[in-house]
Scaffold this motif. Structure first.
Motif, PDB file in Angstrom:
ATOM      1  N   ASN A  14     -40.542  15.819  35.526  1.00  0.00           N
ATOM      2  CA  ASN A  14     -40.688  14.357  35.556  1.00  0.00           C
ATOM      3  C   ASN A  14     -39.657  13.683  36.446  1.00  0.00           C
ATOM      4  O   ASN A  14     -39.958  12.697  37.109  1.00  0.00           O
ATOM      5  CB  ASN A  14     -40.644  13.777  34.127  1.00  0.00           C
ATOM      6  N   PHE A  15     -38.426  14.223  36.464  1.00  0.00           N
ATOM      7  CA  PHE A  15     -37.398  13.665  37.357  1.00  0.00           C
ATOM      8  C   PHE A  15     -37.830  13.835  38.813  1.00  0.00           C
ATOM      9  O   PHE A  15     -37.695  12.925  39.625  1.00  0.00           O
ATOM     10  CB  PHE A  15     -36.046  14.355  37.119  1.00  0.00           C
ATOM     11  N   LEU A  16     -38.352  15.020  39.115  1.00  0.00           N
ATOM     12  CA  LEU A  16     -38.803  15.293  40.482  1.00  0.00           C
ATOM     13  C   LEU A  16     -39.975  14.384  40.847  1.00  0.00           C
ATOM     14  O   LEU A  16     -40.006  13.773  41.924  1.00  0.00           O
ATOM     15  CB  LEU A  16     -39.205  16.771  40.614  1.00  0.00           C
ATOM     16  N   LEU A  17     -40.915  14.269  39.923  1.00  0.00           N
ATOM     17  CA  LEU A  17     -42.098  13.419  40.156  1.00  0.00           C
ATOM     18  C   LEU A  17     -41.678  11.981  40.429  1.00  0.00           C
ATOM     19  O   LEU A  17     -42.142  11.351  41.388  1.00  0.00           O
ATOM     20  CB  LEU A  17     -42.998  13.489  38.919  1.00  0.00           C
ATOM     21  N   ASP A  18     -40.770  11.456  39.596  1.00  0.00           N
ATOM     22  CA  ASP A  18     -40.305  10.074  39.769  1.00  0.00           C
ATOM     23  C   ASP A  18     -39.625   9.890  41.118  1.00  0.00           C
ATOM     24  O   ASP A  18     -39.848   8.897  41.811  1.00  0.00           O
ATOM     25  CB  ASP A  18     -39.324   9.683  38.646  1.00  0.00           C
ATOM     26  N   ALA A  19     -38.770  10.858  41.488  1.00  0.00           N
ATOM     27  CA  ALA A  19     -38.030  10.746  42.753  1.00  0.00           C
ATOM     28  C   ALA A  19     -38.994  10.768  43.943  1.00  0.00           C
ATOM     29  O   ALA A  19     -38.791  10.059  44.933  1.00  0.00           O
ATOM     30  CB  ALA A  19     -37.014  11.879  42.856  1.00  0.00           C
ATOM     31  N   LEU A  20     -40.045  11.572  43.846  1.00  0.00           N
ATOM     32  CA  LEU A  20     -41.018  11.647  44.952  1.00  0.00           C
ATOM     33  C   LEU A  20     -41.902  10.394  44.991  1.00  0.00           C
ATOM     34  O   LEU A  20     -42.187   9.839  46.054  1.00  0.00           O
ATOM     35  CB  LEU A  20     -41.886  12.901  44.795  1.00  0.00           C
ATOM     36  N   MET A  21     -42.325   9.935  43.810  1.00  0.00           N
ATOM     37  CA  MET A  21     -43.201   8.746  43.735  1.00  0.00           C
ATOM     38  C   MET A  21     -42.471   7.501  44.237  1.00  0.00           C
ATOM     39  O   MET A  21     -43.072   6.608  44.825  1.00  0.00           O
ATOM     40  CB  MET A  21     -43.678   8.502  42.289  1.00  0.00           C
ATOM     41  N   GLU A  22     -41.161   7.461  43.962  1.00  0.00           N
ATOM     42  CA  GLU A  22     -40.336   6.330  44.409  1.00  0.00           C
ATOM     43  C   GLU A  22     -40.405   6.169  45.931  1.00  0.00           C
ATOM     44  O   GLU A  22     -40.289   5.080  46.461  1.00  0.00           O
ATOM     45  CB  GLU A  22     -38.890   6.631  44.003  1.00  0.00           C
ATOM     46  N   LYS A  23     -40.608   7.304  46.614  1.00  0.00           N
ATOM     47  CA  LYS A  23     -40.688   7.264  48.079  1.00  0.00           C
ATOM     48  C   LYS A  23     -42.132   7.351  48.569  1.00  0.00           C
ATOM     49  O   LYS A  23     -42.392   7.688  49.721  1.00  0.00           O
ATOM     50  CB  LYS A  23     -39.825   8.369  48.682  1.00  0.00           C
ATOM     51  N   ASP A  24     -43.061   7.039  47.653  1.00  0.00           N
ATOM     52  CA  ASP A  24     -44.488   6.917  47.991  1.00  0.00           C
ATOM     53  C   ASP A  24     -45.183   8.208  48.421  1.00  0.00           C
ATOM     54  O   ASP A  24     -46.194   8.145  49.121  1.00  0.00           O
ATOM     55  CB  ASP A  24     -44.695   5.841  49.082  1.00  0.00           C
ATOM     56  N   TYR A  25     -44.634   9.370  48.009  1.00  0.00           N
ATOM     57  CA  TYR A  25     -45.369  10.596  48.301  1.00  0.00           C
ATOM     58  C   TYR A  25     -46.547  10.715  47.337  1.00  0.00           C
ATOM     59  O   TYR A  25     -46.461  10.289  46.191  1.00  0.00           O
ATOM     60  CB  TYR A  25     -44.446  11.823  48.168  1.00  0.00           C
TER      61      TYR A  25
END
Ligand code: 2BA
Length: 108
Positions: A14-25
């Protein structure tokens, strides 16, 4: 474009998902199971433009930790024929990444 198949531990997912989603991936998250430990892990599918690959790899590295876990393996005791279980230390992660060329990316 490359398709990244990224296998991570559930605790990091979830941390990884959030960090990636934050940058619109754009990401697809799959609930998967590791063949060796037979425990749940998470697989992410990401279609990534070549120029963004370093950024994505950097985010994965920052968010996925190496951990040591214990499992048991069976060891047949030769004299008795009885199977004993032996504890075994395993290093898991941070992440296993497969990078695959994408021939076409189509969204209809
Ligand atoms: P598992 O298959 O459950 O493996 C968990 C960890 O157990 C592995 O961590 C590795 O340290 C160890 N391990 C795996 N197979 C082993 C073996 N035959 N003998 C001794 N130790 C072994 P990671 O390498 O970080 O892999 C984490 C997860 O990534 C794996 O979970 C599996 O779901 C996936 N994975 C790793 N390499 C893969 C590959 N070549 N193909 C497909 N999936 C892979």
């Amino acid at each position: 474009m490359k398709l990244l198949i990224v296998i991570v531990q559930d605790v990091d997912a979830n941390f990884l998902l959030d960090a990636l989603m934050e940058k619109d991936y754009r990401i697809t998250k799959l609930a998967t199971t590791g063949g060796f430990l037979k425990r749940g892990n998470t697989t992410l599918l990401l279609g990534v433009e070549e120029e963004k690959l370093d950024d994505v790899m950097d985010i994965i590295e920052k968010n996925c930790k190496k951990r040591t876990t214990t499992t048991t393996i069976q060891n047949p005791a030769l004299e008795t024929g009885v199977f004993q279980t032996i504890p075994m230390q395993i290093n898991v992660g941070g992440a296993v990444v497969f990078m695959v060329d994408v021939e076409k990316y189509i969204r209809l």
